[in-house]
Write a protein that holds these residues in place. Structure first.
Motif, PDB file in Angstrom:
ATOM      1  N   LEU A 145      -6.064  -7.430   5.983  1.00 59.00           N
ATOM      2  CA  LEU A 145      -6.454  -8.370   4.932  1.00 59.00           C
ATOM      3  C   LEU A 145      -7.350  -9.485   5.472  1.00 59.00           C
ATOM      4  N   LYS A 146      -7.101  -9.910   6.716  1.00 63.20           N
ATOM      5  CA  LYS A 146      -7.994 -10.902   7.333  1.00 63.20           C
ATOM      6  C   LYS A 146      -9.410 -10.339   7.465  1.00 63.20           C
ATOM      7  N   ALA A 147      -9.498  -9.099   7.947  1.00 65.04           N
ATOM      8  CA  ALA A 147     -10.807  -8.474   8.111  1.00 65.04           C
ATOM      9  C   ALA A 147     -11.489  -8.255   6.767  1.00 65.04           C
ATOM     10  N   LEU A 148     -10.714  -7.866   5.761  1.00 68.02           N
ATOM     11  CA  LEU A 148     -11.276  -7.676   4.429  1.00 68.02           C
ATOM     12  C   LEU A 148     -11.803  -8.993   3.872  1.00 68.02           C
ATOM     13  N   SER A 149     -11.051 -10.064   4.066  1.00 69.18           N
ATOM     14  CA  SER A 149     -11.491 -11.375   3.590  1.00 69.18           C
ATOM     15  C   SER A 149     -12.809 -11.772   4.243  1.00 69.18           C
ATOM     16  N   LEU A 150     -12.912 -11.528   5.553  1.00 65.16           N
ATOM     17  CA  LEU A 150     -14.146 -11.856   6.261  1.00 65.16           C
ATOM     18  C   LEU A 150     -15.310 -11.001   5.759  1.00 65.16           C
TER      19      LEU A 150
ATOM     20  N   ASP B 275      -7.261   0.412  -3.217  1.00 61.76           N
ATOM     21  CA  ASP B 275      -8.565  -0.234  -3.007  1.00 61.76           C
ATOM     22  C   ASP B 275      -8.402  -1.751  -3.153  1.00 61.76           C
ATOM     23  N   PHE B 276      -8.007  -2.398  -2.066  1.00 60.83           N
ATOM     24  CA  PHE B 276      -7.746  -3.832  -2.121  1.00 60.83           C
ATOM     25  C   PHE B 276      -9.016  -4.642  -2.362  1.00 60.83           C
ATOM     26  N   GLU B 277     -10.129  -4.174  -1.864  1.00 59.96           N
ATOM     27  CA  GLU B 277     -11.367  -4.921  -2.071  1.00 59.96           C
ATOM     28  C   GLU B 277     -11.724  -4.985  -3.553  1.00 59.96           C
ATOM     29  N   SER B 278     -11.619  -3.855  -4.246  1.00 57.14           N
ATOM     30  CA  SER B 278     -11.936  -3.855  -5.682  1.00 57.14           C
ATOM     31  C   SER B 278     -10.930  -4.692  -6.460  1.00 57.14           C
ATOM     32  N   ILE B 279      -9.662  -4.642  -6.063  1.00 59.25           N
ATOM     33  CA  ILE B 279      -8.650  -5.481  -6.722  1.00 59.25           C
ATOM     34  C   ILE B 279      -8.984  -6.947  -6.524  1.00 59.25           C
ATOM     35  N   ALA B 280      -9.314  -7.316  -5.281  1.00 60.72           N
ATOM     36  CA  ALA B 280      -9.638  -8.718  -4.988  1.00 60.72           C
ATOM     37  C   ALA B 280     -10.842  -9.184  -5.792  1.00 60.72           C
ATOM     38  N   ARG B 281     -11.839  -8.323  -5.923  1.00 58.78           N
ATOM     39  CA  ARG B 281     -13.042  -8.713  -6.669  1.00 58.78           C
ATOM     40  C   ARG B 281     -12.745  -8.839  -8.167  1.00 58.78           C
ATOM     41  N   GLU B 282     -11.918  -7.955  -8.702  1.00 57.83           N
ATOM     42  CA  GLU B 282     -11.540  -8.064 -10.118  1.00 57.83           C
ATOM     43  C   GLU B 282     -10.788  -9.365 -10.369  1.00 57.83           C
ATOM     44  N   LEU B 283      -9.848  -9.686  -9.479  1.00 56.28           N
ATOM     45  CA  LEU B 283      -9.070 -10.909  -9.661  1.00 56.28           C
ATOM     46  C   LEU B 283      -9.943 -12.147  -9.469  1.00 56.28           C
ATOM     47  N   GLU B 284     -10.853 -12.084  -8.506  1.00 59.87           N
ATOM     48  CA  GLU B 284     -11.777 -13.192  -8.278  1.00 59.87           C
ATOM     49  C   GLU B 284     -12.628 -13.454  -9.515  1.00 59.87           C
ATOM     50  N   ALA B 285     -13.016 -12.383 -10.205  1.00 57.05           N
ATOM     51  CA  ALA B 285     -13.816 -12.532 -11.423  1.00 57.05           C
ATOM     52  C   ALA B 285     -13.045 -13.261 -12.520  1.00 57.05           C
TER      53      ALA B 285
ATOM     54  N   ASP C 153       0.832  -1.194   0.000  1.00 58.59           N
ATOM     55  CA  ASP C 153       0.000   0.000   0.000  1.00 58.59           C
ATOM     56  C   ASP C 153       0.870   1.248   0.000  1.00 58.59           C
ATOM     57  N   VAL C 154       0.263   2.366  -0.424  1.00 55.61           N
ATOM     58  CA  VAL C 154       0.927   3.673  -0.405  1.00 55.61           C
ATOM     59  C   VAL C 154      -0.078   4.723   0.052  1.00 55.61           C
ATOM     60  N   ASP C 155       0.438   5.814   0.659  1.00 54.09           N
ATOM     61  CA  ASP C 155      -0.471   6.885   1.076  1.00 54.09           C
ATOM     62  C   ASP C 155      -0.698   7.875  -0.063  1.00 54.09           C
ATOM     63  N   GLU C 156      -1.346   8.992   0.236  1.00 56.60           N
ATOM     64  CA  GLU C 156      -1.696   9.976  -0.793  1.00 56.60           C
ATOM     65  C   GLU C 156      -0.472  10.547  -1.508  1.00 56.60           C
ATOM     66  N   LYS C 157       0.690  10.521  -0.853  1.00 54.06           N
ATOM     67  CA  LYS C 157       1.919  11.040  -1.453  1.00 54.06           C
ATOM     68  C   LYS C 157       2.755   9.951  -2.119  1.00 54.06           C
ATOM     69  N   GLY C 158       2.240   8.732  -2.125  1.00 58.79           N
ATOM     70  CA  GLY C 158       2.973   7.623  -2.722  1.00 58.79           C
ATOM     71  C   GLY C 158       3.972   6.971  -1.799  1.00 58.79           C
ATOM     72  N   VAL C 159       3.932   7.326  -0.514  1.00 55.98           N
ATOM     73  CA  VAL C 159       4.861   6.758   0.464  1.00 55.98           C
ATOM     74  C   VAL C 159       4.347   5.391   0.917  1.00 55.98           C
ATOM     75  N   PRO C 160       5.203   4.369   0.928  1.00 52.87           N
ATOM     76  CA  PRO C 160       4.751   3.028   1.315  1.00 52.87           C
ATOM     77  C   PRO C 160       4.210   2.972   2.744  1.00 52.87           C
ATOM     78  N   CYS C 161       3.195   2.155   2.931  1.00 50.55           N
ATOM     79  CA  CYS C 161       2.601   1.936   4.249  1.00 50.55           C
ATOM     80  C   CYS C 161       2.017   0.534   4.277  1.00 50.55           C
ATOM     81  N   ALA C 162       1.486   0.138   5.430  1.00 54.21           N
ATOM     82  CA  ALA C 162       0.914  -1.197   5.556  1.00 54.21           C
ATOM     83  C   ALA C 162      -0.395  -1.295   4.778  1.00 54.21           C
ATOM     84  N   PRO C 163      -0.699  -2.453   4.206  1.00 57.27           N
ATOM     85  CA  PRO C 163      -1.990  -2.632   3.543  1.00 57.27           C
ATOM     86  C   PRO C 163      -3.142  -2.216   4.456  1.00 57.27           C
ATOM     87  N   GLY C 164      -4.033  -1.390   3.908  1.00 54.59           N
ATOM     88  CA  GLY C 164      -5.155  -0.892   4.672  1.00 54.59           C
ATOM     89  C   GLY C 164      -4.946   0.495   5.233  1.00 54.59           C
ATOM     90  N   GLU C 165      -3.695   0.961   5.273  1.00 58.25           N
ATOM     91  CA  GLU C 165      -3.402   2.296   5.796  1.00 58.25           C
ATOM     92  C   GLU C 165      -3.355   3.361   4.704  1.00 58.25           C
TER      93      GLU C 165
END
Length: 268
Positions: free
Chosen positions: A254-259, A216-226, A200-212
């Motif tokens: 990611l665990k919470a997103l999966s659930l 949009d990981f949910e939309s990515i996951a749904r596209e890949l699932e399709a 993940d990255v913040d608004e300035k493109g600086v790396p951060c933990a997924p979810g921070e």
């Protein structure tokens, strides 16, 4: 959504001797992931054997083996050396019981002709993809580097090689760094994806933990699932905070997103 952690995420812990590879596997098991991404941090062949034992004992999967290579070298003998490096990593991955090996295309350097470099990379990828198929290992080409992170470039490479031995390691953050929308990239490239680096990255493109950050990981996951993807999302942490804490934050998200996605599916 199966979850993994790449050992690169805790590189400082490894370099300072706080964690070796078997201990990293134990830590990931305690954090509740399903697998690990391992490679190029080995101190010995014995450590590889011990890591394989720990994976079996703890019930974790070697989600993806990793190597580093650069097929965009000017000299043919240098490119040949990189091809042989990847072939050795394929054999190593097979010995470790991994079904996938993450590789790179290379780095387009100043003054290089992109068309010529792509031809070199395609030639090298074709050879190692054939070799991987013969060894029962799938290559997962990562979108990596300023030029070879672009979705359009990755698509050209995959179409040109056109091999069942060459698939895609989808790095969410690297698409952003290349100026691409990772959701659109998932839509375009989803049919090739066999592994995901959750970065993940913040608004300035600086790396951060997924979810921070802003990805949009949910939309990515749904596209890949399709597209039929049911593989691993592997946390690749590159942020400034303590690396183990960053990994834990990313895994928790990611665990919470999966659930959340499972619950949404049960209601539809």
């Amino acid at each position: 959504m199966k979850l993994s952690v790449t050992i690169y995420s805790v590189r400082d812990y490894v370099s300072r001797g706080i964690l070796n590879v078997p201990k990293f596997i134990e830590v990931v098991a305690e954090l509740g992931a399903d697998g690990v991404d391992l490679g190029y941090y080995w101190k010995s062949c014995e450590e590889r054997r011990e890591a394989k034992r720990r994976l079996e004992e703890l019930g974790l999967e070697l989600a993806c083996y990793i190597t580093s290579n650069d097929f965009a070298k000017l000299r043919a003998e240098e490119r040949r050396a990189e091809i042989e490096r990847v072939k050795a990593a394929i054999r190593e991955a097979k010995d470790m019981g991994a079904e996938k090996l993450r590789i790179f295309a290379g780095s387009l350097r100043e003054g290089m002709d992109p068309k010529q470099v792509e031809e070199w990379v395609i030639e090298a990828l074709s050879e190692v993809a054939d070799y991987a198929l013969s060894e029962g290992v799938a290559l997962a080409l990562e979108n990596h580097g300023a030029y070879f992170s672009k979705a359009s470039v990755i698509e050209r490479l995959l179409k040109a090689v056109n091999s069942p031995g060459l698939k895609l390691n989808f790095d969410t953050g690297n698409f952003v760094h290349a100026g691409d929308d990772p959701v659109a990239a998932a839509r375009k490239l989803g049919r090739w994806v066999i592994h995901v680096h959750a970065k993940d990255v913040d608004e300035k493109g600086v790396p951060c933990a997924p979810g921070e950050g802003v990805i949009d990981f949910e939309s990515i996951a749904r596209e890949l699932e399709a597209h039929g993807f049911n593989g691993y999302f592997s946390v690749e942490y590159e942020g400034a905070r303590d690396q183990l804490i960053g990994v834990g934050v990313g895994l928790g998200y990611l665990k919470a997103l999966s659930l959340k996605m499972k619950l949404a599916g049960s209601l539809s």
